[in-house]
Design a protein around this motif. Structure first.
Motif, PDB file in Angstrom:
ATOM      1  N   PHE A  18     -95.284   5.030-112.605  1.00  0.00           N
ATOM      2  CA  PHE A  18     -95.411   5.749-113.815  1.00  0.00           C
ATOM      3  C   PHE A  18     -95.987   4.544-114.699  1.00  0.00           C
ATOM      4  O   PHE A  18     -95.794   3.483-114.170  1.00  0.00           O
ATOM      5  CB  PHE A  18     -93.531   6.282-113.983  1.00  0.00           C
ATOM      6  N   PRO A  19     -95.931   5.056-115.951  1.00  0.00           N
ATOM      7  CA  PRO A  19     -96.739   4.661-116.471  1.00  0.00           C
ATOM      8  C   PRO A  19     -95.517   4.151-117.716  1.00  0.00           C
ATOM      9  O   PRO A  19     -94.396   4.397-118.010  1.00  0.00           O
ATOM     10  CB  PRO A  19     -97.185   5.850-118.148  1.00  0.00           C
ATOM     11  N   VAL A  20     -95.470   2.609-118.299  1.00  0.00           N
ATOM     12  CA  VAL A  20     -94.715   2.182-118.381  1.00  0.00           C
ATOM     13  C   VAL A  20     -93.773   1.994-120.224  1.00  0.00           C
ATOM     14  O   VAL A  20     -93.373   2.390-120.842  1.00  0.00           O
ATOM     15  CB  VAL A  20     -94.601   0.454-118.715  1.00  0.00           C
ATOM     16  N   ASP A  21     -95.464   2.986-120.791  1.00  0.00           N
ATOM     17  CA  ASP A  21     -94.754   3.893-121.799  1.00  0.00           C
ATOM     18  C   ASP A  21     -93.853   4.805-121.442  1.00  0.00           C
ATOM     19  O   ASP A  21     -93.724   5.214-122.797  1.00  0.00           O
ATOM     20  CB  ASP A  21     -96.489   3.715-122.380  1.00  0.00           C
ATOM     21  N   GLN A  22     -94.159   5.092-120.445  1.00  0.00           N
ATOM     22  CA  GLN A  22     -93.077   6.583-120.708  1.00  0.00           C
ATOM     23  C   GLN A  22     -91.890   6.054-120.227  1.00  0.00           C
ATOM     24  O   GLN A  22     -91.410   7.291-119.067  1.00  0.00           O
ATOM     25  CB  GLN A  22     -93.724   7.253-120.131  1.00  0.00           C
ATOM     26  N   ALA A  23     -91.784   5.089-119.822  1.00  0.00           N
ATOM     27  CA  ALA A  23     -89.722   4.263-119.753  1.00  0.00           C
ATOM     28  C   ALA A  23     -89.630   3.706-120.699  1.00  0.00           C
ATOM     29  O   ALA A  23     -89.685   3.233-121.522  1.00  0.00           O
ATOM     30  CB  ALA A  23     -90.858   3.621-117.708  1.00  0.00           C
ATOM     31  N   GLU A  24     -88.049   3.877-119.919  1.00  0.00           N
ATOM     32  CA  GLU A  24     -86.779   3.418-121.012  1.00  0.00           C
ATOM     33  C   GLU A  24     -85.359   3.490-120.368  1.00  0.00           C
ATOM     34  O   GLU A  24     -85.228   4.254-119.355  1.00  0.00           O
ATOM     35  CB  GLU A  24     -86.701   4.427-121.967  1.00  0.00           C
ATOM     36  N   ILE A  25     -84.620   2.567-120.482  1.00  0.00           N
ATOM     37  CA  ILE A  25     -83.678   1.962-120.147  1.00  0.00           C
ATOM     38  C   ILE A  25     -82.581   2.366-121.683  1.00  0.00           C
ATOM     39  O   ILE A  25     -82.797   2.461-123.070  1.00  0.00           O
ATOM     40  CB  ILE A  25     -83.466   0.849-120.220  1.00  0.00           C
ATOM     41  N   VAL A  26     -81.468   3.727-121.143  1.00  0.00           N
ATOM     42  CA  VAL A  26     -80.396   4.430-122.572  1.00  0.00           C
ATOM     43  C   VAL A  26     -79.173   3.453-121.637  1.00  0.00           C
ATOM     44  O   VAL A  26     -78.889   3.866-120.541  1.00  0.00           O
ATOM     45  CB  VAL A  26     -80.486   5.259-122.696  1.00  0.00           C
ATOM     46  N   VAL A  27     -78.170   3.200-122.659  1.00  0.00           N
ATOM     47  CA  VAL A  27     -77.051   2.956-122.905  1.00  0.00           C
ATOM     48  C   VAL A  27     -76.159   3.576-123.579  1.00  0.00           C
ATOM     49  O   VAL A  27     -76.681   2.863-124.753  1.00  0.00           O
ATOM     50  CB  VAL A  27     -76.863   1.097-122.692  1.00  0.00           C
ATOM     51  N   SER A  28     -75.435   4.402-123.173  1.00  0.00           N
ATOM     52  CA  SER A  28     -74.546   4.570-124.392  1.00  0.00           C
ATOM     53  C   SER A  28     -72.671   4.681-123.713  1.00  0.00           C
ATOM     54  O   SER A  28     -72.347   4.231-122.927  1.00  0.00           O
ATOM     55  CB  SER A  28     -74.346   5.934-123.730  1.00  0.00           C
ATOM     56  N   ASP A  29     -71.761   3.645-124.751  1.00  0.00           N
ATOM     57  CA  ASP A  29     -71.212   3.129-124.645  1.00  0.00           C
ATOM     58  C   ASP A  29     -70.450   4.273-125.668  1.00  0.00           C
ATOM     59  O   ASP A  29     -69.421   3.924-126.459  1.00  0.00           O
ATOM     60  CB  ASP A  29     -71.122   1.894-125.403  1.00  0.00           C
ATOM     61  N   GLY A  30     -69.791   5.724-124.837  1.00  0.00           N
ATOM     62  CA  GLY A  30     -69.146   6.442-125.748  1.00  0.00           C
ATOM     63  C   GLY A  30     -69.989   6.760-127.389  1.00  0.00           C
ATOM     64  O   GLY A  30     -69.160   7.343-127.564  1.00  0.00           O
ATOM     65  N   GLY A  31     -71.528   7.297-127.287  1.00  0.00           N
ATOM     66  CA  GLY A  31     -72.302   7.487-128.176  1.00  0.00           C
ATOM     67  C   GLY A  31     -72.572   9.157-127.689  1.00  0.00           C
ATOM     68  O   GLY A  31     -72.012   9.129-126.591  1.00  0.00           O
ATOM     69  N   GLY A  32     -73.330   9.465-128.352  1.00  0.00           N
ATOM     70  CA  GLY A  32     -73.946  10.688-128.371  1.00  0.00           C
ATOM     71  C   GLY A  32     -73.258  11.730-128.448  1.00  0.00           C
ATOM     72  O   GLY A  32     -73.476  12.882-128.217  1.00  0.00           O
ATOM     73  N   GLY A  33     -71.743  11.506-129.366  1.00  0.00           N
ATOM     74  CA  GLY A  33     -71.014  12.575-129.223  1.00  0.00           C
ATOM     75  C   GLY A  33     -69.960  13.206-128.493  1.00  0.00           C
ATOM     76  O   GLY A  33     -69.583  13.596-128.085  1.00  0.00           O
ATOM     77  N   PRO A  51     -67.538  10.524-126.678  1.00  0.00           N
ATOM     78  CA  PRO A  51     -66.611   9.091-127.063  1.00  0.00           C
ATOM     79  C   PRO A  51     -66.186   8.666-125.534  1.00  0.00           C
ATOM     80  O   PRO A  51     -65.687   7.800-124.779  1.00  0.00           O
ATOM     81  CB  PRO A  51     -65.532   9.134-127.938  1.00  0.00           C
ATOM     82  N   ASN A  52     -66.068  10.159-124.646  1.00  0.00           N
ATOM     83  CA  ASN A  52     -65.288   9.640-123.050  1.00  0.00           C
ATOM     84  C   ASN A  52     -66.431   9.353-121.602  1.00  0.00           C
ATOM     85  O   ASN A  52     -65.513   9.865-120.790  1.00  0.00           O
ATOM     86  CB  ASN A  52     -64.117  11.304-122.989  1.00  0.00           C
ATOM     87  N   ARG A  53     -67.083   8.960-122.395  1.00  0.00           N
ATOM     88  CA  ARG A  53     -68.060   8.801-121.445  1.00  0.00           C
ATOM     89  C   ARG A  53     -69.353   8.140-121.544  1.00  0.00           C
ATOM     90  O   ARG A  53     -69.709   7.769-122.481  1.00  0.00           O
ATOM     91  CB  ARG A  53     -69.492  10.909-121.390  1.00  0.00           C
ATOM     92  N   GLU A  54     -69.324   6.956-120.923  1.00  0.00           N
ATOM     93  CA  GLU A  54     -70.193   5.898-120.926  1.00  0.00           C
ATOM     94  C   GLU A  54     -71.390   5.868-119.447  1.00  0.00           C
ATOM     95  O   GLU A  54     -71.380   6.343-118.432  1.00  0.00           O
ATOM     96  CB  GLU A  54     -69.471   4.069-120.314  1.00  0.00           C
ATOM     97  N   SER A  55     -72.168   5.545-119.857  1.00  0.00           N
ATOM     98  CA  SER A  55     -73.516   5.401-118.904  1.00  0.00           C
ATOM     99  C   SER A  55     -74.295   4.442-119.275  1.00  0.00           C
ATOM    100  O   SER A  55     -75.069   4.550-120.067  1.00  0.00           O
ATOM    101  CB  SER A  55     -74.337   6.704-118.904  1.00  0.00           C
ATOM    102  N   ILE A  56     -75.251   4.324-117.924  1.00  0.00           N
ATOM    103  CA  ILE A  56     -76.483   3.681-118.359  1.00  0.00           C
ATOM    104  C   ILE A  56     -77.857   4.587-117.107  1.00  0.00           C
ATOM    105  O   ILE A  56     -77.465   4.798-116.213  1.00  0.00           O
ATOM    106  CB  ILE A  56     -76.471   2.544-117.270  1.00  0.00           C
ATOM    107  N   ARG A  57     -78.842   4.083-117.756  1.00  0.00           N
ATOM    108  CA  ARG A  57     -80.037   5.590-117.600  1.00  0.00           C
ATOM    109  C   ARG A  57     -81.420   4.861-117.601  1.00  0.00           C
ATOM    110  O   ARG A  57     -81.396   4.222-118.407  1.00  0.00           O
ATOM    111  CB  ARG A  57     -79.773   6.777-117.946  1.00  0.00           C
TER     112      ARG A  57
END
Length: 233
Positions: free
Chosen positions: A119-134, A136-142
């Protein structure tokens, strides 16, 4: 007169030592600038392999051409992925409970059967949610990556979600993640989740221009994923 001669004698005696000290200090200072820095960003290698449920023979027969994977690849039912990322990249998301690490990924590879996709690295990322994005009952790593194919848009994600009942607030130290900071690599590989099915590799190919139904969708929790500090290439 005698005192002046004494002072001149002392200056003459110690001048070589002072000059020698200054020259040595200059050499040490020059050497310190020439030495390689140890503040080079730490990189992590994460990899996983496992199996997925192959599409049925009827589904394989209806797949459009140009998907990037042959029918034999998909019927084989085995895949693997590998990611190298820089764990010192700062958070680019202003949300205090969402960390978006754009530019952190140095390489992202998928292997399905005998086909490899880098994959092109400029189209890749890591997203960490500590109960964010509306949520609060969900944590995630993508760990996510995209690539344009002739048939559409290919998306690949290593997803881990720690989801608790509605009303639970996991923000801050209350949950598994203490913040939206990029966690230690062992947690990026295996986040503690409420269900083992909440850790999965997901592949999706959407038609050009998007659409309600993907051309191909694969997902599986049957993976073994590990991570460790990267070694020299």
């Amino acid at each position: 007169m005698q005192s002046n001669k004494k002072h001149e004698l002392l200056r003459t005696r110690y001048r070589p030592k002072v000059a020698c000290f200054l020259a040595t200090a200059a050499l040490v200072l020059t050497a310190s600038f020439a030495m390689p820095r140890n503040s080079v960003a730490a990189e992590v290698d994460l990899s996983g392999s496992g199996s997925f449920k192959p599409p049925s023979a009827e589904q394989l027969a209806t797949l459009p051409a140009g998907l990037g994977f042959s029918q034999a690849d998909l019927a084989f039912g085995a895949w693997s992925f590998s990611v190298r990322y820089d764990d010192s990249v700062p958070d680019a998301d202003p949300d205090p409970y969402v960390g978006r690490y754009v530019g952190a990924i140095r390489a992202f590879r998928l292997v399905v059967g005998s086909t490899t996709v880098d994959f092109p690295v400029d189209q890749a990322e890591i997203v960490v949610s500590d109960g964010g994005g509306g949520f609060p009952n969900r944590e995630s790593i993508r760990l996510e990556a995209k690539a344009n194919l002739s048939s559409g848009l290919l998306r690949l994600s290593w997803v881990q979600v720690n989801q608790q009942p509605q009303g639970t607030d996991l923000r801050g130290p209350a949950g598994v993640l203490a913040s939206d900071a990029l966690p230690a690599y062992a947690m990026v590989a295996n986040l503690a989740t409420a269900s083992p099915f909440d850790r999965y590799l997901e592949l999706r190919i959407d038609p050009p221009g998007g659409g309600s139904r993907p051309l191909l969708y694969l997902s599986s929790s049957k993976l073994s994923v590990t991570a460790s500090p990267a070694t020299a290439p």
